[in-house]
Design a protein around this motif. Structure first.
Motif, PDB file in Angstrom:
ATOM      1  N   ALA A  14       0.657  -1.194   0.136  1.00 48.87           N
ATOM      2  CA  ALA A  14      -0.101   0.109  -0.098  1.00 48.87           C
ATOM      3  C   ALA A  14       0.902   1.283  -0.070  1.00 48.87           C
ATOM      4  O   ALA A  14       0.333   2.214  -0.725  1.00 48.87           O
ATOM      5  N   ASP A  15       1.901   1.469   0.806  1.00 49.70           N
ATOM      6  CA  ASP A  15       2.532   2.534   0.944  1.00 49.70           C
ATOM      7  C   ASP A  15       3.346   2.788  -0.319  1.00 49.70           C
ATOM      8  O   ASP A  15       3.577   4.053  -1.001  1.00 49.70           O
ATOM      9  N   GLU A  16       3.927   1.712  -0.830  1.00 49.83           N
ATOM     10  CA  GLU A  16       4.757   1.799  -2.354  1.00 49.83           C
ATOM     11  C   GLU A  16       3.880   2.329  -3.264  1.00 49.83           C
ATOM     12  O   GLU A  16       4.166   3.003  -4.239  1.00 49.83           O
ATOM     13  N   PHE A  17       2.711   1.676  -3.434  1.00 55.39           N
ATOM     14  CA  PHE A  17       1.655   2.013  -4.388  1.00 55.39           C
ATOM     15  C   PHE A  17       1.556   3.380  -4.317  1.00 55.39           C
ATOM     16  O   PHE A  17       1.271   4.147  -5.227  1.00 55.39           O
ATOM     17  N   GLY A  18       1.054   4.044  -3.322  1.00 47.78           N
ATOM     18  CA  GLY A  18       0.805   5.470  -3.020  1.00 47.78           C
ATOM     19  C   GLY A  18       1.895   6.229  -3.673  1.00 47.78           C
ATOM     20  O   GLY A  18       1.554   7.099  -3.979  1.00 47.78           O
ATOM     21  N   ARG A  19       3.237   5.817  -3.115  1.00 48.40           N
ATOM     22  CA  ARG A  19       4.308   6.619  -3.653  1.00 48.40           C
ATOM     23  C   ARG A  19       4.591   6.753  -5.258  1.00 48.40           C
ATOM     24  O   ARG A  19       4.505   7.675  -5.784  1.00 48.40           O
ATOM     25  N   ASP A  44     -10.151   4.002   5.115  1.00 47.45           N
ATOM     26  CA  ASP A  44     -10.509   2.692   5.689  1.00 47.45           C
ATOM     27  C   ASP A  44      -9.697   1.510   5.221  1.00 47.45           C
ATOM     28  O   ASP A  44      -9.518   0.429   5.872  1.00 47.45           O
ATOM     29  N   GLN A  45      -9.264   1.747   4.047  1.00 46.43           N
ATOM     30  CA  GLN A  45      -8.534   0.917   3.202  1.00 46.43           C
ATOM     31  C   GLN A  45      -7.489   1.457   2.758  1.00 46.43           C
ATOM     32  O   GLN A  45      -7.543   1.799   1.317  1.00 46.43           O
ATOM     33  N   PRO A  46      -6.225   1.608   3.206  1.00 45.68           N
ATOM     34  CA  PRO A  46      -5.138   2.224   2.864  1.00 45.68           C
ATOM     35  C   PRO A  46      -4.344   1.505   1.498  1.00 45.68           C
ATOM     36  O   PRO A  46      -3.522   2.264   1.068  1.00 45.68           O
TER      37      PRO A  46
END
Length: 100
Positions: A14-19, A44-46
Motif C-alpha cells: 500500500a505505501d509503495e503503491f501510493g508513492r 478505511d482501506q489504505p
C-alpha cells in the motif's frame, strides 16, 4: 474528459503503491492537455486509491496514453502493484454550456 480510477494494491504494498501513484500523477500534471490529476487514499482501506484526472479533450487523453511516463511509470511501475481496478471515463455534455 474526466477519468476516475479506483485502484487497489495488496495491503503490504500500500505505501509503495501510493508513492508510485504520486510519482505518476506528478509526471502527468506536466502534460499540456492535463487540467488536473489528484490522488486520494482511502481512510478505511489504505491499499485503495482513487485518482481523478481531467484532460482538455480526447486528443489530450490520447497524448497522455502515448506518453513516455505513461509507459514507464504507469505501465512499468503502477500496474505491477495493482490487484484490482475500476476505471471510468466521462465526457462533458457538448450541448450544455458550462456554468459561468
Amino acid at each position: 474528459m474526466l477519468v476516475i480510477a479506483d485502484t487497489s494494491s495488496s495491503l503490504e504494498n500500500a505505501d509503495e503503491f501510493g508513492r508510485v501513484l504520486q510519482k505518476f500523477a506528478q509526471a502527468c500534471r506536466t502534460e499540456p492537455g492535463c487540467l488536473s490529476y489528484e490522488i486520494f487514499r482511502s481512510v478505511d482501506q489504505p491499499e485503495r486509491h482513487v485518482s481523478i484526472e481531467r484532460y482538455a479533450d480526447d486528443e489530450a487523453f490520447a497524448a497522455h496514453r502515448a506518453s513516455t511516463h505513461f509507459r514507464e511509470i504507469g505501465l512499468g511501475e503502477v500496474m505491477p502493484l495493482v490487484v484490482a481496478r475500476d476505471v471510468r471515463m466521462y465526457d462533458a455534455p457538448r450541448d450544455i454550456p458550462p456554468a459561468q
